[in-house]
Design an enzyme around this catalytic site. Structure first.
Site, PDB file in Angstrom:
ATOM      1  CE1 TYR A  42      -2.953  -3.115   0.257  1.00 31.72           C
ATOM      2  CE2 TYR A  42      -3.329  -2.653   2.577  1.00 31.72           C
ATOM      3  CZ  TYR A  42      -3.540  -3.431   1.451  1.00 31.72           C
ATOM      4  OH  TYR A  42      -4.365  -4.539   1.536  1.00 31.72           O
ATOM      5  CB  SER A 181     -13.399  -4.829  -0.171  1.00 30.45           C
ATOM      6  OG  SER A 181     -12.092  -4.602  -0.636  1.00 30.45           O
ATOM      7  N   PRO A 182     -15.143  -4.626   3.151  1.00 29.38           N
ATOM      8  CG  PRO A 182     -15.127  -3.810   5.345  1.00 29.38           C
ATOM      9  CD  PRO A 182     -14.223  -4.087   4.178  1.00 29.38           C
ATOM     10  CG  LEU A 183     -17.795  -0.409   4.052  1.00 29.05           C
ATOM     11  CD1 LEU A 183     -17.403   1.028   4.385  1.00 29.05           C
ATOM     12  CD2 LEU A 183     -19.083  -0.791   4.800  1.00 29.05           C
ATOM     13  CD  GLN A 185     -12.312  -1.926  -3.938  1.00 25.28           C
ATOM     14  OE1 GLN A 185     -12.627  -2.277  -5.071  1.00 25.28           O
ATOM     15  NE2 GLN A 185     -11.087  -1.573  -3.603  1.00 25.28           N
ATOM     16  N   GLY A 186     -17.131   0.802  -1.279  1.00 25.13           N
ATOM     17  CA  GLY A 186     -18.076   1.917  -1.365  1.00 25.13           C
ATOM     18  C   GLY A 186     -19.213   1.633  -2.330  1.00 25.13           C
ATOM     19  CG  LEU A 188     -22.657  -3.361  -0.208  1.00 23.51           C
ATOM     20  CD1 LEU A 188     -23.421  -4.374  -1.056  1.00 23.51           C
ATOM     21  CD2 LEU A 188     -21.886  -4.102   0.896  1.00 23.51           C
ATOM     22  N   GLY A 190     -24.547   2.072  -2.418  1.00 20.93           N
ATOM     23  CA  GLY A 190     -25.589   2.710  -3.218  1.00 20.93           C
ATOM     24  C   GLY A 190     -26.651   1.722  -3.688  1.00 20.93           C
TER      25      GLY A 190
HETATM   26  N1  NAP Z   1      -5.770  -8.650   1.317  1.00 22.63           N
HETATM   27  C1  NAP Z   1      -6.138  -8.039   0.218  1.00 22.63           C
HETATM   28  O1  NAP Z   1      -5.831  -8.468  -0.899  1.00 22.63           O
HETATM   29  C2  NAP Z   1      -6.990  -6.796   0.323  1.00 22.63           C
HETATM   30  C3  NAP Z   1      -7.657  -6.302  -0.802  1.00 22.63           C
HETATM   31  C4  NAP Z   1      -8.450  -5.168  -0.646  1.00 22.63           C
HETATM   32  C5  NAP Z   1      -8.544  -4.537   0.593  1.00 22.63           C
HETATM   33  N2  NAP Z   1      -7.844  -5.012   1.656  1.00 22.63           N
HETATM   34  C6  NAP Z   1      -7.906  -4.347   2.988  1.00 22.63           C
HETATM   35  O2  NAP Z   1      -9.264  -4.109   3.317  1.00 22.63           O
HETATM   36  C7  NAP Z   1      -9.441  -2.723   3.595  1.00 22.63           C
HETATM   37  C8  NAP Z   1     -10.853  -2.282   3.277  1.00 22.63           C
HETATM   38  O3  NAP Z   1     -11.172  -2.520   1.928  1.00 22.63           O
HETATM   39  P1  NAP Z   1     -11.278  -1.358   0.825  1.00 22.63           P
HETATM   40  O4  NAP Z   1     -10.480  -0.190   1.244  1.00 22.63           O
HETATM   41  O5  NAP Z   1     -10.973  -2.038  -0.462  1.00 22.63           O
HETATM   42  O6  NAP Z   1     -12.802  -1.011   0.764  1.00 22.63           O
HETATM   43  P2  NAP Z   1     -13.983  -0.726   1.818  1.00 22.63           P
HETATM   44  O7  NAP Z   1     -13.471  -0.592   3.184  1.00 22.63           O
HETATM   45  O8  NAP Z   1     -15.038  -1.715   1.521  1.00 22.63           O
HETATM   46  O9  NAP Z   1     -14.538   0.691   1.289  1.00 22.63           O
HETATM   47  C9  NAP Z   1     -13.762   1.862   1.398  1.00 22.63           C
HETATM   48  C10 NAP Z   1     -14.549   2.994   0.750  1.00 22.63           C
HETATM   49  O10 NAP Z   1     -15.768   3.213   1.450  1.00 22.63           O
HETATM   50  C11 NAP Z   1     -15.856   4.577   1.891  1.00 22.63           C
HETATM   51  N3  NAP Z   1     -16.466   4.559   3.228  1.00 22.63           N
HETATM   52  C12 NAP Z   1     -15.930   4.069   4.370  1.00 22.63           C
HETATM   53  N4  NAP Z   1     -16.805   4.188   5.395  1.00 22.63           N
HETATM   54  C13 NAP Z   1     -17.916   4.769   4.886  1.00 22.63           C
HETATM   55  C14 NAP Z   1     -19.167   5.159   5.447  1.00 22.63           C
HETATM   56  N5  NAP Z   1     -19.443   4.973   6.733  1.00 22.63           N
HETATM   57  N6  NAP Z   1     -20.076   5.742   4.619  1.00 22.63           N
HETATM   58  C15 NAP Z   1     -19.809   5.944   3.312  1.00 22.63           C
HETATM   59  N7  NAP Z   1     -18.649   5.592   2.720  1.00 22.63           N
HETATM   60  C16 NAP Z   1     -17.710   5.010   3.503  1.00 22.63           C
HETATM   61  C17 NAP Z   1     -14.447   5.098   1.900  1.00 22.63           C
HETATM   62  O11 NAP Z   1     -14.396   6.483   1.599  1.00 22.63           O
HETATM   63  P3  NAP Z   1     -14.042   7.618   2.719  1.00 22.63           P
HETATM   64  O12 NAP Z   1     -12.556   7.562   2.930  1.00 22.63           O
HETATM   65  O13 NAP Z   1     -14.505   8.854   2.080  1.00 22.63           O
HETATM   66  O14 NAP Z   1     -14.816   7.273   3.955  1.00 22.63           O
HETATM   67  C18 NAP Z   1     -13.799   4.300   0.753  1.00 22.63           C
HETATM   68  O15 NAP Z   1     -14.064   4.945  -0.498  1.00 22.63           O
HETATM   69  C19 NAP Z   1      -8.352  -2.057   2.739  1.00 22.63           C
HETATM   70  O16 NAP Z   1      -8.137  -0.730   3.109  1.00 22.63           O
HETATM   71  C20 NAP Z   1      -7.196  -2.991   3.005  1.00 22.63           C
HETATM   72  O17 NAP Z   1      -6.625  -2.719   4.266  1.00 22.63           O
HETATM   73  C21 NAP Z   1      -7.085  -6.151   1.553  1.00 22.63           C
END
Ligand code: NAP
Length: 266
Positions: A42, A181-183, A185-186, A188, A190
Site C-alpha cells: 500500500y 472490502s467490507p463495504l 469499496q463503497g 455496495l 448505493g
Molecule cells: N488482502 C487483500 O488483498 C486486500 C484487498 C483489498 C482490501 N484489503 C484491505 O481491506 C481494507 C478495506 O477494503 P477497501 O479499502 O478495499 O474497501 P472498503 O473498506 O469496503 O470501502 C472503502 C470505501 O468506502 C468509503 N467509506 C468508508 N466508510 C464509509 C461510510 N461509513 N459511509 C460511506 N462511505 C464510507 C471510503 O471512503 P471515505 O474515505 O470517504 O470514507 C472508501 O471509499 C483495505 O483498506 C485494506 O486494508 C485487503
C-alpha cells in the site's frame, strides 16, 4: 483479534493527505477499532508510515497487521521485508503478518520464514490472504501449516461465495476470517435494496453492511475511511443488532451461494 478494524489500502500515496489519514486511523483506534490492516504494497510503504504515525503513543492498544508481497515471501526475503515494515511502522513487532496472495515461491519456504520471525519475536502470529480452499488444504498439509492464524479474503453482502465451503472449513478449525472490502469499496452502499433496509432501520447502508458481517463472532471487518464522520459511523455499527426478519430480507436481496464458486479477489 478485535472484530472491527481499520483498512489502509489507499493511504500513504500522497504526502499532502498523510496527516488526515493518520488522524482518521488514530480516531478509529481511540474509538476502539484497534486492529489496523496494512501492507508493504500500500503506497509502496507509504501506508505503513501513516500507520506508524497513527499508532505512536498507542502501540500497546493496537493489533497491527501487515502483509508481505508474494515475490518477497522467500526464506530470507520475507525476513528482510518484515524488518523494512517494522522500521516504517516504527514498532518492534507485528501482531499478524500475512502472505498477501499466493505467488510462485513454495509455501514451505514462506512458512519457514514466518516461523523464524515468530521465534525471533518480530511477529506474534502469521496468516495468509486470498487463499482459496485448495490453497488452505495445501498449506495445512505442511507440518507447521496449521499455525496459520487467519485467511483475509474479499467478503461482503454482495460477495458471499466463501460461505459455501471456505468459511465452514475455517470455522471447523476455529480460524477467524478477516473480511476485506467490507463495504464493497463503497460501491455496495448505493445498492437500492440495502439503502431501503438501512432507511427503515434509521441507520446507514455502511452500518448495516458492517453489522451483517460482525454478527458472527469469527468475522473481522476492516473498513477503510479517511473521513472522521465515516469512522465514527463505522464504529457505531458494532453496536447495531440485526433481527431475524432483517437478516432474511438481506438474504433475499443478497443471496448466499448455492454451490461452489472460485474465490473472488480484488
Ligand atoms: N488482502 C487483500 O488483498 C486486500 C484487498 C483489498 C482490501 N484489503 C484491505 O481491506 C481494507 C478495506 O477494503 P477497501 O479499502 O478495499 O474497501 P472498503 O473498506 O469496503 O470501502 C472503502 C470505501 O468506502 C468509503 N467509506 C468508508 N466508510 C464509509 C461510510 N461509513 N459511509 C460511506 N462511505 C464510507 C471510503 O471512503 P471515505 O474515505 O470517504 O470514507 C472508501 O471509499 C483495505 O483498506 C485494506 O486494508 C485487503
Amino acid at each position: 483479534m478485535p472484530a472491527l478494524g481499520l483498512g489502509t489500502w489507499t493511504m500513504g500515496e500522497q504526502r499532502s493527505r498523510g496527516q488526515r489519514e493518520a488522524d482518521a486511523l488514530a480516531l478509529g483506534i481511540d474509538l476502539g477499532m484497534t486492529l489496523v490492516d496494512t501492507a508493504e504494497m500500500y503506497g509502496e510503504g507509504g501506508a505503513e508510515k501513516v500507520v506508524g504515525r497513527a499508532i505512536s503513543g498507542r502501540r500497546d492498544r493496537v493489533f497491527v497487521v501487515s502483509k508481505v508481497y508474494p515475490h518477497n515471501a522467500g526464506r530470507k526475503s520475507a525476513i528482510a521485508a518484515c524488518e523494512r515494515s517494522l522500521r516504517r511502522l516504527a514498532t518492534d513487532r507485528l501482531d499478524l503478518y500475512l502472505l498477501h496472495w499466493r505467488g510462485t515461491i513454495p509455501l514451505a519456504e514462506t512458512v519457514g520464514a514466518f516461523e523464524r520471525l515468530r521465534a525471533d519475536g518480530k511477529i506474534v502470529r502469521w496468516g495468509v490472504s486470498n487463499f482459496a480452499l485448495a490453497d488452505m488444504r495445501e498449506l495445512f498439509a505442511l507440518p507447521e501449516g496449521p499455525h496459520c492464524a487467519t485467511n483475509q479474503v474479499l467478503y461482503h453482502l454482495a460477495e458471499r461465495g466463501i460461505e459455501w465451503d471456505l468459511l465452514p472449513w475455517m470455522r471447523e478449525r476455529r480460524m477467524p476470517v478477516i473480511a476485506y472490502s467490507p463495504l464493497g469499496q463503497g460501491a455496495l452502499l448505493g445498492q437500492s435494496k440495502l439503502v431501503a433496509i438501512a432507511r427503515r432501520l434509521g441507520t446507514t447502508p455502511a452500518q448495516v453492511a458492517l453489522a451483517w458481517l460482525l454478527r458472527r463472532p469469527d468475522v473481522i471487518a476492516i473498513p477503510e475511511s479517511a473521513d472522521p464522520a465515516h469512522v465514527r459511523a463505522n464504529r457505531s455499527a458494532a453496536g447495531l443488532r440485526l433481527d431475524a426478519p432483517t437478516l432474511r430480507e438481506l438474504d433475499t436481496a443478497f443471496p448466499p451461494p448455492t454451490g461452489p464458486t472460485s474465490l473472488a479477489v480484488i
